[in-house]
Design a protein around this motif. Structure first.
Motif, short mmCIF file in Angstrom:
data_model
loop_
_atom_site.label_atom_id
_atom_site.label_comp_id
_atom_site.label_asym_id
_atom_site.label_seq_id
_atom_site.Cartn_x
_atom_site.Cartn_y
_atom_site.Cartn_z
N THR A 265 0.96 -1.20 0.00
CA THR A 265 -0.04 -0.03 0.07
C THR A 265 0.97 1.21 0.00
OG1 THR A 265 -1.77 -1.20 1.22
CG2 THR A 265 -1.71 1.26 1.33
N ALA A 266 1.76 1.31 0.90
CA ALA A 266 2.82 2.29 0.89
C ALA A 266 3.30 2.57 -0.58
CB ALA A 266 3.92 1.95 2.00
N LEU A 267 3.85 1.51 -1.24
CA LEU A 267 4.42 1.79 -2.53
C LEU A 267 3.41 2.22 -3.54
CD1 LEU A 267 6.33 -1.75 -2.75
CD2 LEU A 267 7.45 0.53 -2.36
N THR A 268 2.13 1.72 -3.44
CA THR A 268 1.05 2.36 -4.33
C THR A 268 0.94 3.90 -4.10
OG1 THR A 268 -0.83 2.01 -3.00
CG2 THR A 268 0.14 0.28 -4.59
N GLU A 269 1.10 4.35 -3.06
CA GLU A 269 1.10 5.84 -2.78
C GLU A 269 2.29 6.60 -3.33
OE1 GLU A 269 -1.09 5.55 1.66
OE2 GLU A 269 1.03 6.11 1.57
N ARG A 270 3.51 6.05 -3.57
CA ARG A 270 4.64 6.55 -3.91
C ARG A 270 4.52 6.44 -5.47
NH1 ARG A 270 4.67 6.59 0.70
NH2 ARG A 270 6.55 7.05 1.82
N PHE A 271 3.93 5.35 -6.28
CA PHE A 271 3.37 5.06 -7.44
C PHE A 271 2.59 6.37 -7.98
CE2 PHE A 271 3.41 0.45 -7.18
CZ PHE A 271 4.76 0.47 -7.06
N VAL A 272 1.72 6.87 -7.12
CA VAL A 272 0.59 7.92 -7.20
C VAL A 272 1.31 9.27 -7.39
CG1 VAL A 272 -1.27 9.33 -6.72
CG2 VAL A 272 -1.43 6.65 -6.53
N GLU A 273 2.11 9.58 -6.46
CA GLU A 273 2.86 10.78 -6.22
C GLU A 273 3.79 10.73 -7.73
OE1 GLU A 273 4.98 10.43 -2.66
OE2 GLU A 273 3.23 10.39 -1.29
N SER A 274 4.53 9.78 -8.06
CA SER A 274 5.44 9.95 -9.00
C SER A 274 4.70 9.67 -10.60
CB SER A 274 6.45 8.65 -9.05
OG SER A 274 7.23 9.00 -7.89
N GLY A 275 3.54 9.59 -10.53
CA GLY A 275 2.76 9.42 -11.84
C GLY A 275 2.81 8.10 -12.55
N PHE A 276 3.18 7.09 -11.73
CA PHE A 276 3.04 5.75 -12.28
C PHE A 276 1.91 5.03 -12.31
CE2 PHE A 276 7.62 5.80 -10.87
CZ PHE A 276 8.34 5.65 -12.35
N GLN A 277 1.30 4.59 -13.50
CA GLN A 277 0.18 3.62 -13.56
C GLN A 277 0.46 2.39 -12.80
OE1 GLN A 277 -1.56 2.56 -17.19
NE2 GLN A 277 -3.37 2.89 -16.52
N PHE A 278 -0.55 1.98 -11.99
CA PHE A 278 -0.28 0.54 -11.24
C PHE A 278 -1.62 -0.32 -11.49
CE2 PHE A 278 -1.68 2.90 -7.87
CZ PHE A 278 -2.62 2.28 -7.16
N CYS A 279 -1.50 -1.45 -11.35
CA CYS A 279 -2.64 -2.36 -11.42
C CYS A 279 -2.12 -3.60 -10.32
CB CYS A 279 -2.61 -3.22 -12.88
SG CYS A 279 -3.97 -4.50 -12.82
N VAL A 280 -3.38 -3.87 -9.46
CA VAL A 280 -3.20 -4.70 -8.37
C VAL A 280 -4.03 -5.94 -8.58
CG1 VAL A 280 -3.38 -5.07 -5.71
CG2 VAL A 280 -2.75 -2.82 -6.58
N PHE A 281 -3.32 -7.02 -8.67
CA PHE A 281 -4.37 -8.50 -8.48
C PHE A 281 -4.54 -8.73 -7.21
CE2 PHE A 281 -2.27 -8.41 -12.62
CZ PHE A 281 -3.14 -8.95 -13.50
N ASP A 282 -5.66 -8.54 -6.73
CA ASP A 282 -6.24 -8.72 -5.57
C ASP A 282 -7.24 -9.81 -5.30
OD1 ASP A 282 -6.77 -8.26 -2.63
OD2 ASP A 282 -7.96 -6.41 -3.06
N PRO A 283 -6.89 -11.10 -5.17
CA PRO A 283 -7.54 -12.49 -5.22
C PRO A 283 -8.28 -12.11 -4.01
CG PRO A 283 -5.30 -12.93 -5.33
CD PRO A 283 -5.14 -11.69 -5.26
N GLU A 284 -8.12 -11.54 -2.67
CA GLU A 284 -9.00 -11.97 -1.50
C GLU A 284 -9.46 -10.62 -0.82
OE1 GLU A 284 -6.65 -14.30 1.06
OE2 GLU A 284 -6.85 -16.06 -0.22
N GLY A 285 -9.46 -9.48 -1.76
CA GLY A 285 -10.28 -8.27 -1.14
C GLY A 285 -9.16 -7.81 0.05
N ASP A 286 -7.87 -7.45 -0.28
CA ASP A 286 -7.42 -7.12 0.64
C ASP A 286 -7.00 -5.41 0.62
OD1 ASP A 286 -7.09 -9.40 1.97
OD2 ASP A 286 -4.98 -9.73 1.56
N TYR A 287 -7.20 -5.24 -0.81
CA TYR A 287 -7.09 -3.52 -1.03
C TYR A 287 -8.22 -2.86 -1.41
CZ TYR A 287 -2.26 -5.64 -1.48
OH TYR A 287 -0.99 -6.15 -1.26
N ASP A 288 -9.43 -3.19 -0.76
CA ASP A 288 -10.51 -2.67 -1.00
C ASP A 288 -10.49 -1.16 -0.54
OD1 ASP A 288 -12.15 -4.34 -2.30
OD2 ASP A 288 -13.50 -4.69 -0.76
#
Length: 574
Positions: A265-288
């Protein structure tokens, strides 16, 4: 392939005295044949450029007039992205004796030392114009228009991200677009100011420098990604920052509940800050509820491949692919069906820049025969998260370039990885007991480093749908079997648990109650300490009848998970 496009200045960079050599043109064509795109970024007006450069068609896009005009050679379409020059401004300059004076679709240009006169006229007329210098040339454009804005418009047409563009230039007016690129390069003849801010400097001047750069990009573009520019900070070691590159394949592993999803989750925040597009495969709903991302799928409906690919095509969309509605044995097939299309899109655009694959041992299992066919030759910008690294496909593990091991058994993660891949283990390091984060790059053979990892700003409402509606595996499910093992009723989520609990006899209910089985399951499998603590109180209260204890436990479950959403439920975080 990480750098999908080359954006190059014309005069003094690609061309020498206005002419592009045959050898440089051959290099450009070789670059195009590698599947990449070419963008020309110049201060010249388009008619003038066409006159001196008849091979302009090798470029996919041309940014002319220092960013004001976008030209597509294949269709000959011209698009002006800034206003035309004010006639009164041009007339006043002519009256003031400014010569030579060139007027384009948006740009007005002259030469030094006329900048003082130009500035005086701008102030007198109260116009919102800016002066841009280029080795003696004086270019006047509407405020906010430069090579960077023009390049941005051209890349939007090509559906490419600036992160995946190498820019090369030589002069003052190249600063803006070079700094907007994922990697900035100065040719050897560039002015000192450009060299001082560039990520790389070529050995060759002008066209020879561009040829040199193209050779590097075609052979191994991953090696020139500047970590300070496009790297993501993982944490620090002894005060020095540790970076992850968007060309890395990262393994995050450790025991359950140790903080793997929190770090992701902390890494995705850095992705957003840097303008990187990301995709999370979330099999068990951990990233709702993950900030900055759109969720596809939920506990009752599975996402489709078409939905994912349609949404990922939008450069500003980050995605969480929720697989709760898929059975555990369906998830690898879904992933295997989706990955080729996603990989094909990444080869064309290098987006999404980061893939996060949670429960990677489910989606890329060792036991699956076609895993090698599912995988690309590389998994750049991919984060594999797992409790069981030894259960991940060995083909996938061999692509890993960075390992992040969490928890008191972090060293065991590294040992398991080495055993599975045949890589020699790193040397031991002294470290304190207890939880820790270890970082290691297998190919560099360095010692393990203990990292102080970044932490997220947000708290996810994790697991509520997963545990309420999803399907826990056999080991994580609760089994009602009673004192004589007369039954074997499996509850694979909390809704099923509540339904079975209401229907079983008092003797069976109390057998598990007095053994503390409910609180143990809530604590270790559901990972909800508050629910476990409240349930334990009911388990220990001998004054409660079977009906009363059952009511208390099920009310606690429904309040947290299966009742309609309320403010407290929304605020719950683990």
């Amino acid at each position: 392939m990480y750098f999908i496009a080359l954006a190059t200045d014309y005069d003094g960079t690609l061309a020498h005295d206005g002419i592009v050599s045959r050898k440089t043109l051959d290099a450009l064509e070789r670059f195009k044949k590698s599947g990449r795109k070419l963008v020309l970024v110049t201060g010249r007006e388009l008619p003038d450029l066409k006159g001196v450069f008849p091979d302009i068609g090798v470029f996919d896009k041309v940014v002319a007039e220092n960013g004001a005009l976008i030209y597509t050679p294949a269709s000959e379409e011209e698009r002006v992205i800034s206003p035309s020059p004010e006639p009164k401004f041009v007339a006043r300059l002519k009256k003031q004796g400014v010569k030579p004076l060139s007027v384009g679709r948006s740009i007005v240009a002259t030469w030094e030392p006329h900048q003082a006169t130009v500035l005086e006229v701008i102030k007198t007329l109260g116009l919102e114009l800016e002066i841009i210098f280029n080795k003696g040339a004086v270019m006047i454009l509407p405020s906010g228009i430069n090579k960077a804005t023009g390049l941005t418009a051209a890349l939007q047409d090509l559906r490419l991200s600036p992160h995946n563009v190498v820019g090369v230039g030589d002069a003052e007016n190249d600063h803006a677009f070079l700094q907007a690129c994922g990697c900035s390069v100065a040719v050897d003849n560039a002015i000192p100011a450009v060299k001082n801010t560039a990520d790389l400097i070529t050995r060759g001047a002008r066209g020879k420098g561009v040829e040199e750069l193209i050779d590097k990009l075609i052979k191994r573009d991953h090696e020139i990604v500047p970590k300070h520019h496009d790297g993501i900070v993982l944490g620090s070691v002894g005060g020095n920052e540790v970076y992850l590159s968007p060309t890395d394949t990262v393994l995050i592993a450790g025991s359950s509940g140790i903080g793997k999803s929190t770090l992701a989750t902390a890494l995705t925040e850095r992705f957003v800050e840097s303008g990187f597009q990301f995709c999370v495969f979330d099999p068990e709903g951990d990233y709702d509820g993950l900030e900055g991302a759109v969720r596809l799928g939920d506990g009752s409906s599975a996402p489709t491949k078409a939905q994912v690919l349609d949404l990922i095509a939008k450069a500003d969309s980050n995605i969480v692919i929720n697989g709760l509605a898929l059975r555990v044995n369906e998830r690898p097939d879904f992933f295997a069906d989706l990955l080729p299309g996603l990989s094909s899109f990444r080869r064309r655009t290098a987006r999404p820049h980061w893939l996060i694959i949670d429960e990677a041992h489910h989606l890329l299992p060792k036991r699956r025969d076609d895993t090698r066919a599912v995988l690309s030759l590389e998994l750049p910008g991919t984060v594999l998260i797992t409790v069981h690294p030894e259960a991940i496909s060995t083909d996938a593990l061999r692509l890993v370039t960075a390992i992040i091991a969490l928890g008191p058994k972090a060293k065991d993660v590294v040992k398991d990885f080495c055993k599975e891949t045949g890589i020699e283990p790193p040397k031991e390091i002294s470290s304190p007991r207890g939880e820790r984060v270890l970082f290691w790059r297998p190919q560099k053979r360095k010692k393990l480093a203990m990292v102080k990892a970044i932490e997220p700003h947000q708290s996810l409402k994790r697991h509520s749908r997963k545990y309420a509606e999803g399907q826990l595996d056999e080991a994580g499910s609760f089994y009602f079997h009673g004192p004589d093992d007369a039954m074997n009723l499996r509850a694979h989520n909390l809704m099923i648990f509540a339904q079975i609990a209401e229907g079983i006899d008092d003797k069976t209910w109390e057998f598990h109650l007095r053994a503390g089985d409910y609180s143990k399951w809530f604590r270790h499998q559901i990972r909800d300490k508050d629910l476990a603590r409240e349930t334990a109180e009911a388990e220990e209260d001998r004054t409660l009848s079977a009906e009363e204890s059952r009511k208390r436990v099920l009310e606690a479950v429904r309040r947290r998970y299966t009742a309609p959403a309320t403010a407290p439920e929304e605020q719950r975080a683990t």
